[in-house]
Design a protein around this motif. Sequence first.
Motif, PDB file in Angstrom:
ATOM      1  N   GLU A  60       1.724  -5.696  -0.796  1.00 56.10           N
ATOM      2  CA  GLU A  60       1.121  -5.215   0.759  1.00 56.10           C
ATOM      3  C   GLU A  60       1.272  -3.750   0.616  1.00 56.10           C
ATOM      4  N   ASP A  61       0.289  -3.380   0.893  1.00 55.25           N
ATOM      5  CA  ASP A  61       0.070  -1.710   0.989  1.00 55.25           C
ATOM      6  C   ASP A  61      -0.255  -1.196   2.368  1.00 55.25           C
ATOM      7  N   VAL A  62       0.804  -0.078   2.687  1.00 55.70           N
ATOM      8  CA  VAL A  62       0.449   0.267   4.098  1.00 55.70           C
ATOM      9  C   VAL A  62       0.051   1.765   3.572  1.00 55.70           C
ATOM     10  N   TYR A  63      -1.152   2.185   3.957  1.00 60.40           N
ATOM     11  CA  TYR A  63      -1.868   3.722   3.838  1.00 60.40           C
ATOM     12  C   TYR A  63      -1.520   4.301   5.183  1.00 60.40           C
ATOM     13  N   LEU A  64      -1.113   5.756   4.934  1.00 57.17           N
ATOM     14  CA  LEU A  64      -0.802   6.442   6.163  1.00 57.17           C
ATOM     15  C   LEU A  64      -1.973   7.575   5.993  1.00 57.17           C
ATOM     16  N   SER A  65      -2.138   7.805   7.239  1.00 60.23           N
ATOM     17  CA  SER A  65      -3.418   8.695   7.700  1.00 60.23           C
ATOM     18  C   SER A  65      -3.016  10.013   7.022  1.00 60.23           C
TER      19      SER A  65
ATOM     20  N   PRO B  34      -5.360  13.311   5.194  1.00 58.11           N
ATOM     21  CA  PRO B  34      -6.814  13.743   4.828  1.00 58.11           C
ATOM     22  C   PRO B  34      -6.986  13.394   3.151  1.00 58.11           C
ATOM     23  N   LEU B  35      -8.157  12.930   3.076  1.00 57.62           N
ATOM     24  CA  LEU B  35      -8.711  12.809   1.570  1.00 57.62           C
ATOM     25  C   LEU B  35      -8.955  14.341   1.193  1.00 57.62           C
ATOM     26  N   PRO B  36      -8.726  14.387  -0.158  1.00 60.11           N
ATOM     27  CA  PRO B  36      -8.496  13.860  -1.274  1.00 60.11           C
ATOM     28  C   PRO B  36      -7.008  13.096  -1.606  1.00 60.11           C
ATOM     29  N   GLU B  37      -6.003  13.141  -0.535  1.00 61.30           N
ATOM     30  CA  GLU B  37      -4.943  12.602  -0.762  1.00 61.30           C
ATOM     31  C   GLU B  37      -4.668  11.205  -0.010  1.00 61.30           C
ATOM     32  N   LEU B  38      -3.692  10.662  -0.709  1.00 60.19           N
ATOM     33  CA  LEU B  38      -3.387   9.195  -0.437  1.00 60.19           C
ATOM     34  C   LEU B  38      -2.063   8.982  -0.259  1.00 60.19           C
ATOM     35  N   LEU B  39      -1.384   8.493   0.739  1.00 61.15           N
ATOM     36  CA  LEU B  39       0.066   8.185   0.876  1.00 61.15           C
ATOM     37  C   LEU B  39       0.224   6.788   1.431  1.00 61.15           C
TER      38      LEU B  39
ATOM     39  N   LEU C  76       8.211  10.990  10.993  1.00 60.57           N
ATOM     40  CA  LEU C  76       7.815  12.349  10.305  1.00 60.57           C
ATOM     41  C   LEU C  76       6.218  12.609  11.115  1.00 60.57           C
ATOM     42  N   GLY C  77       5.842  11.735  11.910  1.00 60.73           N
ATOM     43  CA  GLY C  77       4.652  12.020  12.355  1.00 60.73           C
ATOM     44  C   GLY C  77       3.198  11.396  11.781  1.00 60.73           C
ATOM     45  N   PHE C  78       3.504  10.566  10.556  1.00 63.06           N
ATOM     46  CA  PHE C  78       2.250   9.894   9.816  1.00 63.06           C
ATOM     47  C   PHE C  78       2.251   8.765  10.676  1.00 63.06           C
ATOM     48  N   LYS C  79       0.753   8.306  10.819  1.00 63.97           N
ATOM     49  CA  LYS C  79       0.138   6.989  11.471  1.00 63.97           C
ATOM     50  C   LYS C  79      -0.280   6.166  10.596  1.00 63.97           C
ATOM     51  N   GLU C  80       0.016   4.973  10.675  1.00 61.36           N
ATOM     52  CA  GLU C  80      -0.417   3.783   9.796  1.00 61.36           C
ATOM     53  C   GLU C  80      -1.800   3.745   9.890  1.00 61.36           C
ATOM     54  N   ASP C  81      -2.686   3.684   8.766  1.00 62.14           N
ATOM     55  CA  ASP C  81      -3.994   3.791   8.492  1.00 62.14           C
ATOM     56  C   ASP C  81      -4.698   2.243   8.405  1.00 62.14           C
ATOM     57  N   VAL C  82      -4.371   1.914   7.224  1.00 62.97           N
ATOM     58  CA  VAL C  82      -4.831   0.636   6.770  1.00 62.97           C
ATOM     59  C   VAL C  82      -3.854  -0.257   6.110  1.00 62.97           C
ATOM     60  N   ARG C  83      -3.773  -1.725   6.195  1.00 65.54           N
ATOM     61  CA  ARG C  83      -2.870  -2.434   5.337  1.00 65.54           C
ATOM     62  C   ARG C  83      -3.709  -3.162   4.519  1.00 65.54           C
TER      63      ARG C  83
ATOM     64  N   ASN D 200      10.487  -8.343  -4.917  1.00 68.09           N
ATOM     65  CA  ASN D 200      11.497  -7.635  -4.011  1.00 68.09           C
ATOM     66  C   ASN D 200      11.576  -6.130  -4.542  1.00 68.09           C
ATOM     67  N   ARG D 201      10.485  -5.637  -4.523  1.00 67.93           N
ATOM     68  CA  ARG D 201      10.491  -4.203  -4.719  1.00 67.93           C
ATOM     69  C   ARG D 201       9.689  -3.526  -4.140  1.00 67.93           C
ATOM     70  N   SER D 202       9.772  -2.046  -3.781  1.00 66.48           N
ATOM     71  CA  SER D 202       9.103  -1.308  -2.803  1.00 66.48           C
ATOM     72  C   SER D 202       8.814   0.117  -3.539  1.00 66.48           C
ATOM     73  N   PHE D 203       7.611   0.520  -3.098  1.00 69.93           N
ATOM     74  CA  PHE D 203       7.390   2.051  -3.700  1.00 69.93           C
ATOM     75  C   PHE D 203       6.804   2.828  -2.693  1.00 69.93           C
ATOM     76  N   LEU D 204       7.043   4.137  -2.741  1.00 70.02           N
ATOM     77  CA  LEU D 204       6.329   5.029  -2.006  1.00 70.02           C
ATOM     78  C   LEU D 204       5.437   5.810  -2.931  1.00 70.02           C
ATOM     79  N   THR D 205       4.243   5.988  -2.718  1.00 70.69           N
ATOM     80  CA  THR D 205       3.248   6.721  -3.569  1.00 70.69           C
ATOM     81  C   THR D 205       2.320   7.753  -2.857  1.00 70.69           C
ATOM     82  N   TYR D 206       2.397   8.961  -3.701  1.00 72.00           N
ATOM     83  CA  TYR D 206       1.379   9.975  -3.247  1.00 72.00           C
ATOM     84  C   TYR D 206       0.348   9.979  -4.298  1.00 72.00           C
ATOM     85  N   LYS D 207      -0.853  10.225  -4.083  1.00 66.73           N
ATOM     86  CA  LYS D 207      -1.896  10.280  -5.082  1.00 66.73           C
ATOM     87  C   LYS D 207      -2.839  11.455  -4.360  1.00 66.73           C
ATOM     88  N   ARG D 208      -3.335  12.441  -5.473  1.00 64.78           N
ATOM     89  CA  ARG D 208      -4.341  13.308  -5.256  1.00 64.78           C
ATOM     90  C   ARG D 208      -5.481  12.780  -5.883  1.00 64.78           C
ATOM     91  N   ILE D 209      -6.730  12.409  -5.382  1.00 65.43           N
ATOM     92  CA  ILE D 209      -7.980  12.361  -6.266  1.00 65.43           C
ATOM     93  C   ILE D 209      -8.476  13.482  -6.839  1.00 65.43           C
TER      94      ILE D 209
END
Length: 173
Positions: free
Chosen positions: A32-37, A39-44, A91-98, A53-62
């Motif tokens: 289950e991925d929760v993407y936060l709002s 701006p592209l080209p970044e993803l959080l 911190l002010g991030f809004k959920e975008d898409v699951r 039973n594992r979870s990860f925080l990921t930052y990507k730059r396209i």
Amino acid sequence: MEVEVKFRVDFNSARRAIESLGAAFVGEEIQEDVYLSVPLPELLRVRRISNLNRSFLTYKRIADPGRNEEFDEVEVEVGDFETALEILRRLGFKEDVRVRKRRLVYRLGEVTFELSEVEGLGGFLDIEVISDDVGEAKRRIWDTARKLGLTEKDVEPRLYQELIRETEKKAEK
């Protein structure tokens, strides 16, 4: 650099094709991925792999917006999915898409196959190579894709978030 090409596939046919190449099965992940709002080209995103039973925080730059094949990625395992999300919300991030998916992971040498059944979207195959030589990585990906019978017409350049948003908009009409 993470270099990957995403293809639309029939899940079961792709699974048989990957296994016929002799790729080693690494494991199954229920994600289950929760993407936060942001701006592209970044993803959080925060990812929960519930069956492990594992979870990860990921930052990507396209690195190649529009094609979405080259990513600079930083990832850290977090102890608690919901707490990580709550910190980001505060911190002010809004959920975008699951995005929810069942993923089978295979490896063949330096090539990783991530075969996913994505809720509401269908089957996808990411063929991935980690390399600083993007050209060589893409050559290996395409050599492998051709062995699986995949062509440029099978490529899905849109991000899962974009596909989910499109599906939700169609459902609202």
